[in-house]
Scaffold this motif. Structure first.
Motif, PDB file in Angstrom:
ATOM      1  N   GLU A   1     -29.218 -55.753 -24.522  1.00  0.00           N
ATOM      2  CA  GLU A   1     -29.632 -55.526 -25.909  1.00  0.00           C
ATOM      3  C   GLU A   1     -29.876 -56.842 -26.657  1.00  0.00           C
ATOM      4  O   GLU A   1     -30.921 -56.987 -27.297  1.00  0.00           O
ATOM      5  CB  GLU A   1     -28.588 -54.670 -26.632  1.00  0.00           C
ATOM      6  CG  GLU A   1     -28.986 -54.289 -28.041  1.00  0.00           C
ATOM      7  CD  GLU A   1     -27.919 -53.443 -28.720  1.00  0.00           C
ATOM      8  OE1 GLU A   1     -27.842 -53.525 -29.957  1.00  0.00           O
ATOM      9  OE2 GLU A   1     -27.179 -52.724 -28.042  1.00  0.00           O
TER      10      GLU A   1
ATOM     11  N   LEU B   1     -36.074 -61.437 -27.438  1.00  0.00           N
ATOM     12  CA  LEU B   1     -37.456 -61.400 -26.940  1.00  0.00           C
ATOM     13  C   LEU B   1     -38.413 -60.758 -27.942  1.00  0.00           C
ATOM     14  O   LEU B   1     -39.624 -61.018 -27.900  1.00  0.00           O
ATOM     15  CB  LEU B   1     -37.526 -60.670 -25.596  1.00  0.00           C
ATOM     16  CG  LEU B   1     -36.897 -61.411 -24.416  1.00  0.00           C
ATOM     17  CD1 LEU B   1     -36.899 -60.528 -23.167  1.00  0.00           C
ATOM     18  CD2 LEU B   1     -37.601 -62.728 -24.153  1.00  0.00           C
ATOM     19  N   ALA B   2     -37.871 -59.956 -28.838  1.00  0.00           N
ATOM     20  CA  ALA B   2     -38.696 -59.332 -29.870  1.00  0.00           C
ATOM     21  C   ALA B   2     -39.012 -60.314 -31.000  1.00  0.00           C
ATOM     22  O   ALA B   2     -39.670 -59.950 -31.966  1.00  0.00           O
ATOM     23  CB  ALA B   2     -37.999 -58.098 -30.423  1.00  0.00           C
ATOM     24  N   GLY B   3     -38.542 -61.556 -30.850  1.00  0.00           N
ATOM     25  CA  GLY B   3     -38.871 -62.580 -31.831  1.00  0.00           C
ATOM     26  C   GLY B   3     -37.821 -62.817 -32.894  1.00  0.00           C
ATOM     27  O   GLY B   3     -38.070 -63.558 -33.857  1.00  0.00           O
ATOM     28  N   ASN B   4     -36.661 -62.219 -32.745  1.00  0.00           N
ATOM     29  CA  ASN B   4     -35.597 -62.420 -33.719  1.00  0.00           C
ATOM     30  C   ASN B   4     -34.902 -63.762 -33.492  1.00  0.00           C
ATOM     31  O   ASN B   4     -34.962 -64.325 -32.406  1.00  0.00           O
ATOM     32  CB  ASN B   4     -34.592 -61.273 -33.643  1.00  0.00           C
ATOM     33  CG  ASN B   4     -35.216 -59.964 -34.051  1.00  0.00           C
ATOM     34  OD1 ASN B   4     -35.613 -59.795 -35.193  1.00  0.00           O
ATOM     35  ND2 ASN B   4     -35.328 -59.033 -33.114  1.00  0.00           N
TER      36      ASN B   4
ATOM     37  N   ARG C   1     -33.165 -58.363 -25.343  1.00  0.00           N
ATOM     38  CA  ARG C   1     -34.334 -57.642 -25.880  1.00  0.00           C
ATOM     39  C   ARG C   1     -34.575 -58.017 -27.340  1.00  0.00           C
ATOM     40  O   ARG C   1     -35.710 -58.196 -27.765  1.00  0.00           O
ATOM     41  CB  ARG C   1     -34.137 -56.136 -25.765  1.00  0.00           C
ATOM     42  CG  ARG C   1     -34.315 -55.598 -24.376  1.00  0.00           C
ATOM     43  CD  ARG C   1     -34.173 -54.094 -24.386  1.00  0.00           C
ATOM     44  NE  ARG C   1     -34.313 -53.562 -23.051  1.00  0.00           N
ATOM     45  CZ  ARG C   1     -33.779 -52.433 -22.637  1.00  0.00           C
ATOM     46  NH1 ARG C   1     -33.072 -51.693 -23.468  1.00  0.00           N
ATOM     47  NH2 ARG C   1     -33.951 -52.024 -21.407  1.00  0.00           N
ATOM     48  N   TRP C   2     -33.507 -58.117 -28.091  1.00  0.00           N
ATOM     49  CA  TRP C   2     -33.592 -58.453 -29.503  1.00  0.00           C
ATOM     50  C   TRP C   2     -34.206 -59.844 -29.683  1.00  0.00           C
ATOM     51  O   TRP C   2     -35.075 -60.048 -30.525  1.00  0.00           O
ATOM     52  CB  TRP C   2     -32.191 -58.364 -30.119  1.00  0.00           C
ATOM     53  CG  TRP C   2     -32.121 -58.574 -31.583  1.00  0.00           C
ATOM     54  CD1 TRP C   2     -32.354 -57.662 -32.556  1.00  0.00           C
ATOM     55  CD2 TRP C   2     -31.777 -59.788 -32.232  1.00  0.00           C
ATOM     56  NE1 TRP C   2     -32.170 -58.237 -33.786  1.00  0.00           N
ATOM     57  CE2 TRP C   2     -31.814 -59.543 -33.616  1.00  0.00           C
ATOM     58  CE3 TRP C   2     -31.428 -61.065 -31.789  1.00  0.00           C
ATOM     59  CZ2 TRP C   2     -31.529 -60.516 -34.559  1.00  0.00           C
ATOM     60  CZ3 TRP C   2     -31.141 -62.028 -32.726  1.00  0.00           C
ATOM     61  CH2 TRP C   2     -31.199 -61.764 -34.087  1.00  0.00           C
TER      62      TRP C   2
END
Length: 158
Positions: free
Chosen positions: A102, A108-111, A105-106
């Protein structure tokens, strides 16, 4: 009457090396962190109005995993090689993936981790610290249970 004397040498149990003791303790710490995280998540869900009945199934699965982990950690300390392999595969590999997927993924989403740390509330930071300690316990246990003295211990116990 004939008396036969036999001499026996006392067998001393193989001493548990410190890395195996520490690995077992770290597995217990990982279970404790996981239980703490579960309690935080349940508390948060209940306070948000989620009925307990919706959480019960997930809690039952977690409880079973925690019980299995404690059992395996005890067996690890007793020198059971199968427990070491079971811990390594189940919690060392799959458990680690479940802890990090998690956040990866977070990210990699640009956060941004920096933004997260500066804007997170106390509950989120508490959960995050527990998760980091949980992961550190798992990685430490994995390292210690495959150290040279641990390997020698499990070879002797075979």
């Amino acid at each position: 009457m004939t008396t036969t004397m036999t001499t026996t040498t006392p067998t001393t149990p193989t001493a548990v090396p410190d890395p195996v003791k520490a690995a077992s303790a770290l597995w217990f710490a990982a279970v404790g962190a996981g239980a703490f995280e579960a309690a935080l998540a349940v508390g948060q869900a209940l306070s948000a109005g989620t009925p307990f009945s919706e959480l019960a199934g997930g809690l039952a699965v977690r409880l079973a995993i925690f019980a299995a982990a404690v059992f395996l950690a005890v067996m690890l300390r007793q020198g059971r090689g199968w427990a070491r392999i079971a811990l390594a595969v189940s919690l060392g590999v799959f458990g680690t993936v479940s802890l990090v997927i998690e956040p990866i993924r977070w990210l990699l989403a640009g956060n941004s981790a920096a933004t997260f740390l500066t804007t997170a509330d106390a509950m989120t930071l508490t959960f995050t610290v527990s998760r980091v300690l949980h992961l550190a316990a798992v990685l430490g246990a994995m390292t210690l249970m495959f150290s040279p003295s641990a390997n020698a211990y499990f070879r002797r116990k075979r």
